[in-house]
Design an enzyme around this catalytic site. Sequence first.
Site, mmCIF file in Angstrom:
data_model
loop_
_atom_site.group_PDB
_atom_site.id
_atom_site.type_symbol
_atom_site.label_atom_id
_atom_site.label_comp_id
_atom_site.label_asym_id
_atom_site.label_seq_id
_atom_site.Cartn_x
_atom_site.Cartn_y
_atom_site.Cartn_z
ATOM 1 N N LYS A 67 0.783 -24.680 -42.548
ATOM 2 C CA LYS A 67 1.859 -25.657 -43.044
ATOM 3 C C LYS A 67 1.769 -27.045 -44.051
ATOM 4 O O LYS A 67 2.614 -26.978 -45.085
ATOM 5 C CB LYS A 67 3.344 -24.822 -42.112
ATOM 6 C CG LYS A 67 3.139 -23.602 -42.207
ATOM 7 C CD LYS A 67 4.375 -23.028 -41.008
ATOM 8 C CE LYS A 67 4.507 -21.920 -40.381
ATOM 9 N NZ LYS A 67 5.124 -21.715 -40.051
ATOM 10 N N ASP A 103 11.888 -21.359 -42.465
ATOM 11 C CA ASP A 103 11.405 -21.031 -40.657
ATOM 12 C C ASP A 103 13.092 -21.254 -40.032
ATOM 13 O O ASP A 103 12.850 -20.832 -39.532
ATOM 14 C CB ASP A 103 10.164 -21.930 -40.573
ATOM 15 C CG ASP A 103 8.915 -21.306 -40.221
ATOM 16 O OD1 ASP A 103 9.005 -20.064 -40.699
ATOM 17 O OD2 ASP A 103 8.542 -21.854 -40.567
#
Length: 282
Positions: A67, A103
């Site tokens: 990420k 997220d």
Amino acid sequence: MSTPRYAVFGHPVAHSLSPRIHAAFARQTGIALEYTAIDTAPHDFVAALDRFAGEGGKGANVTLPLKEAAFAISATVTDRARRAGAVNTLSRNDGRWQGDNTDGAGLVRDLTGRQGLDLRARKALLLGAGGAARGVAPALLDAGISELVIVNRSPERADALADALGEPDRAHSRYWADLGDLGDFTLIVNATSASRDGKGEFSLPFGLATPRTLAVDLNYGEAAIPFLAWARAAHCHDAVDGLGMLVEQAAEAFEAWHGVRPDTDAVYAELRDRDKVLVTAD
Ligand code: ATR
């Protein structure tokens, strides 16, 4: 015209539920797409993304441990990805990757919407400072928590995340070794990957929890069992795993790519009941 291609990149990634989730959203909304899982070691990530784009890749989800690398390769990033310093959703626009992070929005939507929990004024402990922790920290602050204490095995990563959040009055780092001296918290988020390698124990001081504490593991499935077992043993009021967040962050990405918001409840219910998923997947 060929079917638009989407994928989740990670290492490992075989366990990922994202292909099932996006396939279910696609069926529900009548959108034709192909969504696969691509296992990519960090050193090969840029080349793999280039290959994927060359083969018609339109969008990608990114999971551990890529990420922060995905943030680095994004030509442009959304504001929430910039604040996180991590990207979990890539969209191909004009021959370049745009990075987003869904997220945090996914976590807050699951906790406040599906689980009906109020995050406002909670004193929060964030365990971990990797890509998952970075993704959720800004959204937790935006949801109105009173304080965010970040504790990570490697303290410099916790310091870096606290600095990046830029709210020294509310968000600061502490040492893992001092967990026993931090008092108690009404929100404890496990954003570490400590249990993902199958190691059972999750040892934290019970004094971190109160009977009002909400304990959240960003992991789901077996990887969430040790922390949630600790939370129950510590008499936390609620213990929630990351399955709902997974479905909600996927819905955010799906909407960004296809302009349609899928209904998440049916997919969430399917995944809670894995046997049923296996049947419907066939
Ligand atoms: P993710 O994208 O899931 O966040 P990551 O970026 O690799 O994956 O981050 C993993 C996190 O879990 C990190 O905070 C890591 O701590 P370090 O920064 O010190 O490596 C944490 N972690 C991994 N194994 C752990 C363990 N056994 N105990 C505590 N923390 C652990």
